[in-house]
Design an enzyme around this catalytic site. Structure first.
Site, short mmCIF file in Angstrom:
data_model
loop_
_atom_site.label_atom_id
_atom_site.label_comp_id
_atom_site.label_asym_id
_atom_site.label_seq_id
_atom_site.Cartn_x
_atom_site.Cartn_y
_atom_site.Cartn_z
N GLU A 172 0.83 -1.23 0.00
CA GLU A 172 0.00 0.00 0.00
C GLU A 172 0.85 1.26 0.00
O GLU A 172 0.63 2.18 0.81
CB GLU A 172 -0.97 -0.01 1.19
CG GLU A 172 -2.04 -1.07 1.07
CD GLU A 172 -3.10 -1.04 2.17
OE1 GLU A 172 -3.00 -0.23 3.10
OE2 GLU A 172 -4.04 -1.86 2.08
N GLU A 295 -5.17 -8.70 -0.41
CA GLU A 295 -5.97 -8.56 0.81
C GLU A 295 -7.43 -8.40 0.39
O GLU A 295 -7.76 -7.47 -0.35
CB GLU A 295 -5.54 -7.33 1.63
CG GLU A 295 -4.14 -7.45 2.20
CD GLU A 295 -3.73 -6.28 3.08
OE1 GLU A 295 -4.62 -5.66 3.70
OE2 GLU A 295 -2.52 -6.00 3.14
O1 AHR Z 1 -4.99 -6.21 7.04
C1 AHR Z 1 -4.89 -5.07 7.82
C2 AHR Z 1 -4.26 -3.88 7.08
O2 AHR Z 1 -5.11 -3.48 6.05
C3 AHR Z 1 -2.97 -4.18 6.37
O3 AHR Z 1 -1.86 -4.08 7.20
C4 AHR Z 1 -2.93 -3.13 5.32
O4 AHR Z 1 -2.17 -3.53 4.20
C5 AHR Z 1 -4.38 -2.86 5.01
O5 AHR Z 1 -4.68 -1.50 5.01
#
Ligand code: AHR
Length: 517
Positions: A172, A295
């Site tokens: 990110e 994610e």
């Molecule tokens: O999964 C929790 C957080 O969510 C992670 O660290 C980040 O990559 C995302 O914003």
């Protein structure tokens, strides 16, 4: 209400890569400490790995597990987490404002991954970390022997290289909340140089560029175009993240948020197509970059006090959790999932299948305790939350070739427009001669009828339906009542034009196929 899905043997969207059912564990809260690693406990092995967790993770049959972050990685020095445990230092961890004890590190993770039968996918620190340190990590993990870092791995107990194949170039990096956040061009330049050096160490590795994730950021998608113009020759995947939240939009709109994920993925797919079109005439113009959705999940921010996203400016998100500052692995972000969340996760899984032509890796975020399907307590109990079940079933049955549907029938009016009452995806498993249909009934008051047509498939007979449902959408599993929401299996004695899905339900329907034309 009815939905009709028509498929044809020749309308194949793509094969499901085994990395589509993957997950993610971060040095965050009790994901590693108390999740994977709980040393000196009767329920852990000699390495300190929880035995109950190893079994539950093995059962999920995952492709890769991404590690060590997440936001955590952007301030992580992997060298702090190797060597004798008594020499490892405690460090300040800025993503979650906690103390990192470094008792678990890269060797521990790779060893654990070997034991649970998954491939590690390692993220390197491109925030505060150097490109040299990223290349040294590849050397530590993948070089056989005879150099400082590879010999150190051997000294630390692992003669054979780990041969880690999948590597993420940061996390990110578009977001101000990330340590070392930078502009798209700065990231592209740094990631290109890191990629070069990492591949100089081991040219067989596959790299994931950090794409954009947050639709509310002004850089959304522009970021992807900028970085991919630079990184196209160097990487194999672009990442994106997507969390869906139940924030008062109403049950139907939350249930239909699979459509938001679908739009989100299509945005990344279009950006990729655009960048590819600019490469016409170049030597890599046939190369396809795939999506690594590294994610995805439902995340209801049960443990984050945030009224407005603008309030995030200058902070880490996680100054906003229930943790006191500088605790060691505080029990934060331990979301509790309901049936409604599980149905929504099931819908998101259907969308992942229906984008199988672009997605090659997808990680449910996360795996243990933090925004997770599996919860552990401190006395050795393990709980499968509601969302565990659709994920388990997707991993078990979502293997084969996804067929592209034509959909007709009744619709529901949602924030995302009019959507079919049933969201579905169908997988053809040639080896088993089976069709497997994943279906979400979004009607919360009535049974819905699913009608299937399969052109060029003969003798398609529904055999079994596995259903996740309950009268109460708020129902959830607890350590006291661990089996409140579990799937039930029924044998079917019907035809493919007479399948029914109860209200508030997500199903997998398994059909035998006699032959194909
Ligand atoms: O999964 C929790 C957080 O969510 C992670 O660290 C980040 O990559 C995302 O914003």
């Amino acid at each position: 209400m009815n939905s009709t899905y028509t498929y044809d043997k020749n309308f194949q969207l793509g094969n499901i890569d085994n990395k589509v059912w993957s997950s993610f564990t971060e040095h965050l809260g009790r994901s590693i400490y108390g999740g994977i690693y709980d040393p000196n406990k009767s329920f852990s092995d000699n390495n300190g790995f929880r035995k109950d967790v190893k079994k539950a993770v093995k059962d999920l049959n995952l492709g890769v597990i991404r590690y060590p972050g997440g936001n955590f990685v952007s301030n992580y020095n992997w060298k702090d987490g190797i060597g004798p445990k008594e020499n490892r230092k405690k460090t300040m961890e800025f993503a979650w404002s906690s103390i990192e004890t470094n008792q678990f590190g890269i060797d521990d993770f790779c060893r654990w991954a070997e034991e649970v039968g998954v491939e590690p996918m390692i993220a390197v620190n491109l925030g505060t970390g150097s490109i040299r340190s990223a290349a040294e990590l590849v050397e530590y993990c993948n070089h056989d022997h005879g150099t400082y870092w590879s010999d150190l791995r051997i000294k630390n107990g692992h003669r054979q290289p780990y041969n880690v194949k999948y590597w993420c170039l940061g996390n990110e990096m578009e977001g101000d909340w990330q340590a070392g956040h930078m502009s798209a061009q700065q990231y592209a330049d740094k990631a290109r140089e890191a990629a070069k050096m990492m591949k100089w160490v081991d040219k067989s590795i596959k790299l994931v560029a950090c794409g954009s994730s947050y639709e509310m950021l002004p850089t959304y998608l522009e970021w992807d175009k900028t970085i991919m113009k630079e990184l196209y020759p160097y990487v194999d995947y672009i990442s994106t993240h997507n969390y869906n939240m139940n924030s008062g939009q109403g049950t139907l709109n939350f249930l239909s948020s699979w459509k938001q994920l679908d739009n989100h993925l299509k945005n990344t797919e279009n950006a990729l197509d655009f960048v590819k079109s600019l490469r016409l005439g170049k030597k890599d113009d046939k190369k396809d970059i795939k999506i690594c959705l590294d994610e995805w999940n439902v995340w209801n921010f049960q443990d984050i006090k945030l009224d407005n996203l603008n309030d995030l400016a200058g902070m880490t998100t996680f100054e906003l959790t229930s943790a006191k500052k500088w605790e060691e692995h505080p029990a934060i972000l331990q979301e509790k999932y309901s049936l409604l969340d599980a149905l929504t996760v099931g819908g998101l899984g259907i969308t992942i299948l229906n984008n199988a032509n672009y997605i090659e890796i997808a990680c449910l975020a996360q795996l243990l305790n933090v925004i997770a399907p599996i919860t552990t307590d401190e006395s050795g109990h393990l709980l499968k939350q509601t969302i565990y079940y659709p994920f388990e079933l997707l991993s078990k049955y979502g293997r084969g070739t996804v067929l592209e549907p034509r959909v007709s029938g009744d619709t529901l009016s949602t924030d995302y427009g009019d959507l079919p009452v049933i969201a579905a995806a169908t997988v053809y498993d040639k080896e088993k001669s089976q069709l497997k249909i994943f279906a979400l009934n979004m009607d919360t008051s009535n049974t819905a009828n699913l009608r299937l047509n399969f052109n060029a498939f003969d003798g398609v007979t529904p055999k079994k339906q596995i259903i996740l449902t309950d009268d109460n959408l708020k129902a959830r599993n607890t350590f006291k009542e661990p089996n409140k929401v579990v799937p039930t299996e029924i044998n079917l004695n019907t035809t493919i034009d007479k399948l029914s899905l109860p209200k508030n339900s997500w199903s997998v329907i398994i059909c035998d196929v006699n032959s194909i034309k």
